[in-house]
Motif scaffolding. Structure first.
Motif, PDB file in Angstrom:
ATOM      1  N   ALA A 219     -17.504  -2.048  33.565  1.00  0.00           N
ATOM      2  CA  ALA A 219     -16.989  -3.254  32.930  1.00  0.00           C
ATOM      3  C   ALA A 219     -16.304  -2.975  31.603  1.00  0.00           C
ATOM      4  CB  ALA A 219     -18.157  -4.213  32.695  1.00  0.00           C
ATOM      5  N   VAL A 220     -15.430  -3.895  31.223  1.00  0.00           N
ATOM      6  CA  VAL A 220     -14.928  -3.910  29.859  1.00  0.00           C
ATOM      7  C   VAL A 220     -16.087  -4.388  28.982  1.00  0.00           C
ATOM      8  CG1 VAL A 220     -13.195  -4.854  28.295  1.00  0.00           C
ATOM      9  CG2 VAL A 220     -12.609  -4.476  30.704  1.00  0.00           C
ATOM     10  N   ASN A 221     -16.353  -3.677  27.907  1.00  0.00           N
ATOM     11  CA  ASN A 221     -17.509  -3.985  27.053  1.00  0.00           C
ATOM     12  C   ASN A 221     -17.481  -5.431  26.556  1.00  0.00           C
ATOM     13  OD1 ASN A 221     -18.311  -4.018  23.854  1.00  0.00           O
ATOM     14  ND2 ASN A 221     -19.825  -2.973  25.112  1.00  0.00           N
ATOM     15  N   GLY A 222     -18.642  -6.088  26.655  1.00  0.00           N
ATOM     16  CA  GLY A 222     -18.746  -7.504  26.295  1.00  0.00           C
ATOM     17  C   GLY A 222     -18.528  -7.772  24.821  1.00  0.00           C
ATOM     18  N   GLY A 223     -18.926  -6.846  23.970  1.00  0.00           N
ATOM     19  CA  GLY A 223     -18.733  -7.033  22.538  1.00  0.00           C
ATOM     20  C   GLY A 223     -17.264  -6.898  22.152  1.00  0.00           C
ATOM     21  N   TYR A 224     -16.571  -5.986  22.827  1.00  0.00           N
ATOM     22  CA  TYR A 224     -15.125  -5.847  22.592  1.00  0.00           C
ATOM     23  C   TYR A 224     -14.398  -7.144  22.977  1.00  0.00           C
ATOM     24  CZ  TYR A 224     -10.338  -4.630  23.992  1.00  0.00           C
ATOM     25  OH  TYR A 224      -8.986  -4.642  24.173  1.00  0.00           O
ATOM     26  N   LEU A 225     -14.748  -7.701  24.125  1.00  0.00           N
ATOM     27  CA  LEU A 225     -14.136  -8.963  24.557  1.00  0.00           C
ATOM     28  C   LEU A 225     -14.423 -10.074  23.541  1.00  0.00           C
ATOM     29  CD1 LEU A 225     -15.082  -8.880  28.346  1.00  0.00           C
ATOM     30  CD2 LEU A 225     -12.798  -8.539  27.359  1.00  0.00           C
ATOM     31  N   LEU A 226     -15.655 -10.057  23.016  1.00  0.00           N
ATOM     32  CA  LEU A 226     -16.047 -11.083  22.063  1.00  0.00           C
ATOM     33  C   LEU A 226     -15.218 -10.972  20.783  1.00  0.00           C
ATOM     34  CD1 LEU A 226     -18.101 -13.331  21.963  1.00  0.00           C
ATOM     35  CD2 LEU A 226     -19.735 -11.734  20.952  1.00  0.00           C
ATOM     36  N   ALA A 227     -14.973  -9.738  20.339  1.00  0.00           N
ATOM     37  CA  ALA A 227     -14.177  -9.540  19.129  1.00  0.00           C
ATOM     38  C   ALA A 227     -12.750 -10.046  19.328  1.00  0.00           C
ATOM     39  CB  ALA A 227     -14.168  -8.053  18.759  1.00  0.00           C
ATOM     40  N   LEU A 228     -12.238  -9.848  20.521  1.00  0.00           N
ATOM     41  CA  LEU A 228     -10.898 -10.322  20.850  1.00  0.00           C
ATOM     42  C   LEU A 228     -10.830 -11.852  20.818  1.00  0.00           C
ATOM     43  CD1 LEU A 228      -9.082  -8.048  23.105  1.00  0.00           C
ATOM     44  CD2 LEU A 228      -8.660 -10.414  23.628  1.00  0.00           C
ATOM     45  N   MET A 229     -11.836 -12.493  21.408  1.00  0.00           N
ATOM     46  CA  MET A 229     -11.910 -13.955  21.360  1.00  0.00           C
ATOM     47  C   MET A 229     -12.079 -14.429  19.922  1.00  0.00           C
ATOM     48  SD  MET A 229     -11.893 -14.896  24.581  1.00  0.00           S
ATOM     49  CE  MET A 229     -12.861 -16.301  25.151  1.00  0.00           C
ATOM     50  N   GLY A 230     -12.872 -13.667  19.172  1.00  0.00           N
ATOM     51  CA  GLY A 230     -13.113 -14.028  17.777  1.00  0.00           C
ATOM     52  C   GLY A 230     -11.841 -13.974  16.959  1.00  0.00           C
ATOM     53  N   ARG A 231     -10.974 -13.014  17.282  1.00  0.00           N
ATOM     54  CA  ARG A 231      -9.716 -12.916  16.546  1.00  0.00           C
ATOM     55  C   ARG A 231      -8.815 -14.121  16.853  1.00  0.00           C
ATOM     56  NH1 ARG A 231      -7.837  -8.759  13.662  1.00  0.00           N
ATOM     57  NH2 ARG A 231      -8.975  -7.068  14.648  1.00  0.00           N
ATOM     58  N   ALA A 232      -8.767 -14.504  18.125  1.00  0.00           N
ATOM     59  CA  ALA A 232      -7.949 -15.662  18.488  1.00  0.00           C
ATOM     60  C   ALA A 232      -8.478 -16.928  17.800  1.00  0.00           C
ATOM     61  CB  ALA A 232      -7.946 -15.846  20.009  1.00  0.00           C
ATOM     62  N   LEU A 233      -9.804 -17.116  17.812  1.00  0.00           N
ATOM     63  CA  LEU A 233     -10.373 -18.307  17.177  1.00  0.00           C
ATOM     64  C   LEU A 233     -10.155 -18.298  15.665  1.00  0.00           C
ATOM     65  CD1 LEU A 233     -13.648 -18.839  19.229  1.00  0.00           C
ATOM     66  CD2 LEU A 233     -11.880 -20.575  18.804  1.00  0.00           C
ATOM     67  N   GLY A 234     -10.181 -17.117  15.066  1.00  0.00           N
ATOM     68  CA  GLY A 234      -9.941 -17.019  13.631  1.00  0.00           C
ATOM     69  C   GLY A 234      -8.529 -17.433  13.270  1.00  0.00           C
ATOM     70  N   ASP A 235      -7.612 -17.275  14.212  1.00  0.00           N
ATOM     71  CA  ASP A 235      -6.239 -17.737  13.989  1.00  0.00           C
ATOM     72  C   ASP A 235      -6.119 -19.243  14.242  1.00  0.00           C
ATOM     73  OD1 ASP A 235      -3.260 -16.714  13.682  1.00  0.00           O
ATOM     74  OD2 ASP A 235      -3.267 -18.222  15.287  1.00  0.00           O
ATOM     75  N   ALA A 236      -6.832 -19.719  15.252  1.00  0.00           N
ATOM     76  CA  ALA A 236      -6.682 -21.128  15.654  1.00  0.00           C
ATOM     77  C   ALA A 236      -7.423 -22.087  14.724  1.00  0.00           C
ATOM     78  CB  ALA A 236      -7.179 -21.306  17.093  1.00  0.00           C
ATOM     79  N   LEU A 237      -8.514 -21.626  14.114  1.00  0.00           N
ATOM     80  CA  LEU A 237      -9.338 -22.501  13.278  1.00  0.00           C
ATOM     81  C   LEU A 237      -8.963 -22.335  11.806  1.00  0.00           C
ATOM     82  CD1 LEU A 237     -12.798 -21.896  15.018  1.00  0.00           C
ATOM     83  CD2 LEU A 237     -11.439 -24.007  15.080  1.00  0.00           C
ATOM     84  N   PRO A 238      -9.218 -23.362  10.994  1.00  0.00           N
ATOM     85  CA  PRO A 238      -8.826 -23.279   9.582  1.00  0.00           C
ATOM     86  C   PRO A 238      -9.723 -22.385   8.728  1.00  0.00           C
ATOM     87  CG  PRO A 238      -9.839 -25.410  10.045  1.00  0.00           C
ATOM     88  CD  PRO A 238      -9.709 -24.694  11.362  1.00  0.00           C
ATOM     89  N   HIS A 239     -10.919 -22.025   9.226  1.00  0.00           N
ATOM     90  CA  HIS A 239     -11.804 -21.147   8.456  1.00  0.00           C
ATOM     91  C   HIS A 239     -11.736 -19.721   9.013  1.00  0.00           C
ATOM     92  CE1 HIS A 239     -13.410 -25.190   7.548  1.00  0.00           C
ATOM     93  NE2 HIS A 239     -13.598 -24.671   6.355  1.00  0.00           N
ATOM     94  N   PRO A 240     -11.891 -18.714   8.144  1.00  0.00           N
ATOM     95  CA  PRO A 240     -11.578 -17.337   8.573  1.00  0.00           C
ATOM     96  C   PRO A 240     -12.667 -16.601   9.351  1.00  0.00           C
ATOM     97  CG  PRO A 240     -12.145 -17.358   6.234  1.00  0.00           C
ATOM     98  CD  PRO A 240     -12.134 -18.795   6.691  1.00  0.00           C
ATOM     99  N   ASP A 241     -13.954 -16.912   9.080  1.00  0.00           N
ATOM    100  CA  ASP A 241     -15.007 -16.013   9.554  1.00  0.00           C
ATOM    101  C   ASP A 241     -15.897 -16.638  10.624  1.00  0.00           C
ATOM    102  OD1 ASP A 241     -14.386 -13.973   7.640  1.00  0.00           O
ATOM    103  OD2 ASP A 241     -15.369 -15.205   6.111  1.00  0.00           O
ATOM    104  N   PRO A 242     -16.205 -15.877  11.682  1.00  0.00           N
ATOM    105  CA  PRO A 242     -17.179 -16.364  12.660  1.00  0.00           C
ATOM    106  C   PRO A 242     -18.564 -16.475  12.018  1.00  0.00           C
ATOM    107  CG  PRO A 242     -16.618 -14.064  13.097  1.00  0.00           C
ATOM    108  CD  PRO A 242     -15.703 -14.534  12.011  1.00  0.00           C
ATOM    109  N   MET A 243     -19.206 -17.629  12.164  1.00  0.00           N
ATOM    110  CA  MET A 243     -20.575 -17.811  11.647  1.00  0.00           C
ATOM    111  C   MET A 243     -21.578 -17.802  12.803  1.00  0.00           C
ATOM    112  SD  MET A 243     -20.240 -18.558   8.207  1.00  0.00           S
ATOM    113  CE  MET A 243     -21.618 -19.619   7.781  1.00  0.00           C
ATOM    114  N   THR A 244     -21.241 -18.492  13.884  1.00  0.00           N
ATOM    115  CA  THR A 244     -22.074 -18.437  15.097  1.00  0.00           C
ATOM    116  C   THR A 244     -21.158 -18.530  16.303  1.00  0.00           C
ATOM    117  OG1 THR A 244     -23.730 -19.596  16.444  1.00  0.00           O
ATOM    118  CG2 THR A 244     -22.652 -20.892  14.722  1.00  0.00           C
ATOM    119  N   VAL A 245     -21.304 -17.562  17.189  1.00  0.00           N
ATOM    120  CA  VAL A 245     -20.406 -17.429  18.343  1.00  0.00           C
ATOM    121  C   VAL A 245     -21.250 -17.263  19.604  1.00  0.00           C
ATOM    122  CG1 VAL A 245     -18.559 -16.066  19.384  1.00  0.00           C
ATOM    123  CG2 VAL A 245     -18.704 -16.259  16.894  1.00  0.00           C
TER     124      VAL A 245
END
Lengths: 281, 281
Positions: free
Chosen positions: A38-64
């Motif tokens: 599999a593609v590592n789950g944490g890597y996928l999560l970081a990728l999703m986190g980057r997209a959300l960091g662009d889409a949302l007005p606040h910069p940092d993931p607090m709970t994902v």
């Protein structure tokens, strides 16, 4: 060799997303972060986190929270985000990662629900009672090449091991030589192989980067993640991280994995828990 | 008095949902489950859980994540669900709870992402190392009316206390008499006041039913939940439950609360973690 920095590293390039339209991002899942099947789950999560960091007005993931729906494959993917709520200090959003079959059928891989904030705006107050995990110095821990005969024999890909600098506590390495401790514990030092320092996005990778605790509990099968929730509690200091993972309850074919990540300043920077399937053999 | 059973109790009536159209449910948030300024978060979660149990093909919540967006009020609400994925042994869905302002404006209260399965279909295999919490017998624990001068003075509503039979371990009751222990621990026996036995839905209430650990850490302000993830690991046996909640990391104005719920057969039936704001005074 150019200096590796946050923003200019293998991890940053491989988690890059390109905005196609508001809230929609193109991504390329790199084959460099695969492990076993599999593609590592944490890597996928970081990728999703980057997209959300662009889409949302606040910069940092607090709970994902991520639900892993189907197995991702290296190659093109699309991430669609939705802003659920925008508040003064936090905002909430969802993201979905999809890939396409040869016939064009869309298949969802991952669904994420997350709240973002600004870690630098939090007060300095610390009343934690948590203590860093007791483990040997980094030089006394085992890298991926330290097991007799090279790395432990896992089926399939181990591409990700070249991108991580994980050094396991010898006390949690028995599984690699056929002598698991029987305890639901996995501990190690974590860094990125190219020396990039940690940030909140790379912590999303860190919480799912060690071998499964199930290996030390004597299970040999794969342990697919059903759901993984990560709390980022503090921006990590530069330097190596320590990761401690524990499992208390293996029952009914499922187990939880609780991870704590500590930075070089002895701050608890992330806590995560995942529910995983134990494929008993 | 008619016998109270699962399906015929106060909790079941107050968490009932009425299907309006496929995936859309009408609900009435009962004033009977309010505490201080808010409708209890666990009660809301059970209501969402009931809607998802109807919308998804599998009966039991296995992992449920809720983000609390705005404060719910007693009265009408609408729950909309979406089926994300249907698998053989598990299915995944989302749910949103909305209420309406006087001018008709829709306000989202809660967003949920969950995976459902069939707890009765899980194998019996148990290799847990977790142990039930050490705490006094139920008769030696304190109910809501045991504090000197009646229940501890909390501002606002305490309606929920009449519906719950919570008896706290005296070791975690110091806060109620102005002498918090300083430890991030809260333990107690849990039951529903009308004697209804526990099931997976009521466990979603149980994980958020004790006073906040923050009270024992000397904080007096409210501790609003940002995100709460619950894993239901086993169908609970009839009889009283034991709940143990711990906080390790209070920092930067946030804290986590980890709950474990044990049934009368000494099985770990639920694990939860929430990220909450610590409103420091």
């Amino acid at each position: 060799m150019a200096q590796v920095t946050i923003g200019n590293s293998e991890f940053d390039r491989d988690t890059a997303v390109v905005r196609r339209s508001p809230g929609v991002y193109d991504a390329e899942l790199s084959a460099g972060w695969t492990i076993i099947h599999a593609v590592n789950g944490g890597y996928l999560l970081a990728l999703m986190g980057r997209a959300l960091g662009d889409a949302l007005p606040h910069p940092d993931p607090m709970t994902v929270t991520a639900h892993y729906l189907t197995a991702s494959r290296p190659g093109p993917a699309v991430i669609r985000t939705e802003v659920v709520r925008t508040g003064r200090t936090m905002s909430t959003g969802t993201a979905t990662l999809v890939q396409f079959e040869d016939d064009g059928t869309e298949v969802e891989r991952l669904r994420v629900l997350a709240a973002y904030g600004d870690l630098d705006a939090l007060p300095d107050d610390v009343r934690t009672t948590a203590k860093p995990p007791a483990m040997p110095a980094r030089a006394e821990c085992f890298g991926a090449d330290a097991a007799p005969g090279g790395r432990p024999a896992l089926p399939g890909s181990s591409a990700i091991t070249a991108r991580l600098d994980v050094r396991l506590d010898p006390a949690t390495c028995g599984w690699a030589v056929g002598a698991p401790s029987g305890n639901g514990e996995m501990r190690g030092w974590f860094g990125l192989a190219d020396g990039r320092d940690a940030d909140p996005l790379s912590l999303l990778l860190t919480v799912d980067a060690l071998p499964p605790t199930a290996f030390e509990m004597g299970l040999k099968g794969w342990v697919p993640t059903v759901e993984l929730t990560t709390h980022i509690r503090c921006r990590p200091a530069p330097g190596p991280l320590r990761v401690s993972i524990t499992t208390r309850n293996l029952a009914g074919g499922f187990l939880e994995e609780d991870a704590e990540v500590w930075d070089a300043d002895d701050r608890l920077v992330a806590q995560s828990r995942q529910l995983a399937r134990a494929l008993l053999d």
